[in-house]
Enzyme design. Sequence first.
Site, mmCIF file in Angstrom:
data_model
loop_
_atom_site.group_PDB
_atom_site.id
_atom_site.type_symbol
_atom_site.label_atom_id
_atom_site.label_comp_id
_atom_site.label_asym_id
_atom_site.label_seq_id
_atom_site.Cartn_x
_atom_site.Cartn_y
_atom_site.Cartn_z
ATOM 1 C CD GLU A 21 11.287 -27.839 24.197
ATOM 2 O OE1 GLU A 21 11.443 -28.953 24.705
ATOM 3 O OE2 GLU A 21 10.420 -27.602 23.352
ATOM 4 C CB THR A 22 9.455 -21.612 28.208
ATOM 5 O OG1 THR A 22 8.755 -21.377 26.993
ATOM 6 C CG2 THR A 22 9.422 -20.347 29.023
ATOM 7 C CB VAL A 23 14.318 -20.771 31.023
ATOM 8 C CG1 VAL A 23 15.062 -21.856 30.264
ATOM 9 C CG2 VAL A 23 14.657 -19.390 30.480
#
Length: 528
Positions: A348-350
């Site tokens: 998870e990351t943007v």
Amino acid sequence: MRKIYQPGRSNVLSCNAMVATSQPLSSQEALNILKLGGNAVDAAIAASAVLSVVEPGSTGIGGDCFAIIKMNNKKAISVNGSGINTKKTNLQYFKENKINSIGLLSPHSVTIPGAVDAWYQMHKKFGKLEFEKLFETAIYYARDGFPVHEIEAFHWKKNEDKLKKNIITKQIFLKNNKAPNFGEKFTNTQLAKTLTLIGKKGSKAFYEGEIARDMVKSLSNLGGLHTEEDFYNQNTIFSDTLISDYKNYKIHQCPPNGPGLVVHLMMKLLEKFNWNNLNYFDPIRYHIQAEVTKVCFETKETILGDPQFTKMDIGYLMSDESVNNLFKKINLDKVYSSDKLFVTSHPETVYLTVVDENLNAVSFINSICHAFGSGICSENSGILFQNRGVNFRLEENHPNCIDSNKRPLHTIIPGLLTNNIDETIMSYGVMGGQYQPIGQAHVLQNIFDFGMSMQESIDAPRAFALNNKLKIENSFSKISIENLSQLGHDIEVVQEGIGGGQGIMIDRKEGILIGGSDSRKDGLAIGY
């Protein structure tokens, strides 16, 4: 050009400005800010603020960020918005209390959030619109609700049990103990109030006063050692980028405590191979990339850390001698094995990127580390805390050993490419925890060695060597899997996609922008 008889996305083209984010509502807001007269920095901050609301499993104001900013035809600047460790949470504390590991859900995994200060300091240096303006849409979505998109709904559901473990988190992020469904509206009114204060008063509202007191109290109630002084001491680091030559271009990365150095090492090694007679899908291509990953990660996990605490000779690490020593470890006929490569991984990351009408570019990445971070939410301000502290080692004299006020070795990295007269050619990034440097190397190779477009380079099948496994996406053929297994790889077929990514290329000859956004996420590229 992609095969149009196969499912896929077209590249997005525009003549004025372009944004690419992992969420349509975020992309739309970035474009709105640009049309209101904001620049690339304004748009990136506004987009990230929206993402902190609509993608709570991946990012938020309780997390960190890094950015590379190239403005006004001046040199690229690295922005390090990673958070420091608390003063009291050091190795001695863990020894005295006989704690052998940093739990993913422990308050000791919560480093001070760095993103909000970075947003504010970036805006002070480069922003054009009023800071408060950049939060209006994020506040609206937090207060009045937003529809949960498909990929986010999938990950939310997957993490239901984690979100139940903290009473405040359960109350805010679950409805009747259930994750919101795809297409269902979700609100976080506490977060809306917090964002409103930050918009009006800047980062001071976050790191001092009632919000800081609420965060400290929430963590202290669970055994955390955080103090208001720790929040007050958080600062953003602006510096030159790390640069290496690649073909006729220059790759820009953020210096440590980020792992951008790994991208430089990987590309220097990959350039030593002849790719002319190889098909993109040839198993040997994935074998070479896996072996390059292993030897580069060995360097990352044994040498890199916070430069304020650890001596590193970056010049030597990027030298021909150093790269040649790594190259000698790579064998085309068998796999390289190391006992130094067992690292934490999280998907998870943007990542987002913006290029405005003046060709100012921002390459920007924001994260709360593992899915929904530590799973700990502040009691009154709606802030979900990252668990970036799990990246520390509890090994004395290790360069990444936990210490007071120290930043952990990070995973998130933005990327930027310039030409030989220092003009931005591409702003790009790949999400997915430890996969990120491999993903960036994939994208660069896909474009410059295999002739792919921006969108094709992001869509292409992925493999990831981690902890003596070769993780591959389900799109690989049986023959490729068999060939890689015969070389000695322990194959794990991943049913979900590996990472995500966005990118914008600037065609200066034609005067157009070419955007791509990963179909593994909910987002899109859009321009005008």
